[in-house]
Design an enzyme around this catalytic site. Structure first.
Site, short mmCIF file in Angstrom:
data_model
loop_
_atom_site.label_atom_id
_atom_site.label_comp_id
_atom_site.label_asym_id
_atom_site.label_seq_id
_atom_site.Cartn_x
_atom_site.Cartn_y
_atom_site.Cartn_z
CB ILE A 183 -0.58 -1.07 12.64
CG1 ILE A 183 -0.19 0.30 13.21
CG2 ILE A 183 0.43 -1.53 11.59
CD1 ILE A 183 1.07 0.28 14.07
CB SER A 184 -1.60 -4.71 9.61
OG SER A 184 -1.76 -5.81 8.76
CB SER A 185 -4.93 -7.32 12.10
OG SER A 185 -6.09 -7.86 12.69
CG HIS A 324 1.52 -4.71 5.22
ND1 HIS A 324 0.24 -4.30 4.87
CD2 HIS A 324 1.39 -5.34 6.43
CE1 HIS A 324 -0.61 -4.66 5.81
NE2 HIS A 324 0.05 -5.29 6.77
#
Length: 457
Positions: A183-185, A324
């Protein structure tokens, strides 16, 4: 439950719990503020709501306690001092699959364990989950440095590869069923892992990420504003070359990719979604035109590239009006479907009654591209296949897609990839290769599929 994972006693969160868990991500990620300290090393009990116990210190166990989140130390080369957390279910299968679940900025391995349902799904299907955990202040994974963007270069990817190797040795894990999701990073790291180690990972699933190499920096910074803003744009070939450049000379199969993105993402802007699609369709040698488009849930648009089934080479899910923090309960089950881990595995492999191969080559001065279509003209479903053929003298395969090609010249065997091993009666799969030639650019003239001679067009 805080976004830093400082409370980690429940393993099956509600939607509201997930929303709280990830709610602080946007502002913290955008400014790279320091995250709260990660959770201390510990072993979690399996009973929901029970009190956490302190883990045994220092030395890693020979195997992790079953059905408990356990920190493993001394797992191998670890240049960036990552922590390794492991979940092994009571129901772990022989030669289990492995899912590497990579956290977001400000997160941790224990927070990823608490905030996603991979552990409960592991209880159901018998795979092992690895939760890498960053110790640097930002709690973001290194997806930017030159070291991170090449195979064996150092930094976080090397440490994560060591974790996978440790699990493979300790539990005799199936090296053909190693997967990454984040997730994300962690989504950005998923892209990096699949570029650096295409021979290790069978597939990945990235939630709110960016393409491999998009976040690259040379000044030591962890943040790339142009990439996060969605202004780093390349052609599919350029993106593909960036990913292939992480492991020069590799000609084996490439991992499949599933990407998720919200149209209103204001941290890693929505254009990154399209750039990921460009990159992985090129890497996998499939068309950018979707083979199938549907809406599995209101507000979702799912496109599949290269084939129409659950294990297409590339699958992309766009969430209309979502920002996001798009991950929600239930999405992990869709990841497992894409990985092929939501069943007990393939059955016996019947031999085809008959088969047909259509082959063409397009040549230039010293090279060529070969396109091969395999059709099952028998009445039995094929589960797993090997296509044998002989390359004309002077031809050497330099790259291939849709199959593993060994050796690179002479009598070659193409073995199915993870996503195209099933061929229903009257169905076809397409594979291909690039090769050098010394003047003879002809196509092979004879093929056998699992030992059965095929007709050739």
């Amino acid at each position: 439950m805080s976004a830093t994972g400082s409370s980690n006693t429940a393993r099956r969160p509600s939607r509201s719990g997930l929303a709280v868990l990830f709610g602080a991500l946007v502002s913290l990620l955008a400014t790279l503020l320091l995250g709260a300290p990660g959770a201390s090393a510990r072993t979690e009990p399996t009973t929901s709501g029970a009190t956490a116990r302190e883990a045994a210190p220092a030395a890693a166990p020979t195997v992790a306690p079953a059905a408990a989140l356990t920190e493993v130390t001394d797992f191998g080369t670890n240049p960036s001092n990552l922590q390794m957390y492991l979940y092994v279910p009571d129901s772990v299968t022989a030669n289990p699959a492995v899912v590497v679940a990579v956290h977001y900025c400000t997160g941790s391995g224990p927070a990823m364990y608490s905030g996603t349902e991979y552990a409960s799904l592991a209880d159901r299907y018998g795979f092992i989950v690895v939760y890498p955990s960053v110790t640097r202040a930002s709690k973001c994974f290194d997806v930017s440095s030159p070291q991170a963007l090449r195979r064996g270069g150092g930094s976080d990817p090397v440490g994560i590869k060591s974790m996978v190797d440790w699990v493979t040795r300790t539990y005799s894990a199936d090296t053909g069923r190693i997967f990454a999701t984040g997730i994300s990073s962690g989504a950005m790291m998923t892209n990096v892992l699949l570029g650096d180690y295409p021979d290790v990972f069978a597939a990945g699933a990235a939630f709110s990420g960016v393409p491999f190499g998009c976040f690259a920096t040379t000044d030591g910074s962890e943040w790339n504003s142009a990439c996060s803003g969605g202004t780093v744009l390349h052609t599919p070939q350029e993106w593909g070359d960036l990913a292939r450049g992480a492991y020069p000379g590799y000609i084996g199969p490439r991992p499949r990719m599933q990407v998720w993105h919200g149209t209103e993402d204001d941290v890693l802007r929505y254009p990154n979604f399209g750039e990921e699609i460009k990159q992985w369709t090129n890497v996998l040698g499939v068309s950018q035109t979707p083979a199938a488009t549907d809406s599995p849930q209101s507000g979702w648009t799912r496109t599949r590239y290269g084939s129409t089934g659950d294990r297409a080479p590339v699958e992309a899910i766009s969430l209309q009006g979502v920002g996001h923090n798009l991950y929600a309960y239930g999405m992990a089950a869709r990841v497992l479907t894409f990985f092929g881990l939501d069943s007990s595995g393939p059955g016996p492999q019947p031999q085809p009654g008959a088969c047909k191969v259509t082959v063409t080559t397009n040549a230039w001065s010293t090279g060529l591209t070969g396109s091969v279509t395999i059709t099952n003209t028998g009445t039995a479903r094929i589960e797993g296949w090997k296509l044998a053929f002989t390359l004309p003298s002077g031809q050497t395969i330099t790259n291939g897609w849709g199959a593993t090609y060994t050796p690179a010249s002479g009598a070659v065997t193409a073995t199915n990839a993870t996503y195209n091993g099933t061929i229903a009666p009257n169905a076809s799969v397409g594979i291909g290769y690039q090769a050098n030639h010394g003047g003879n650019s002809a196509a092979p003239t004879a093929f056998t599929l699992n030992g059965t001679v095929c007709s050739v067009n």
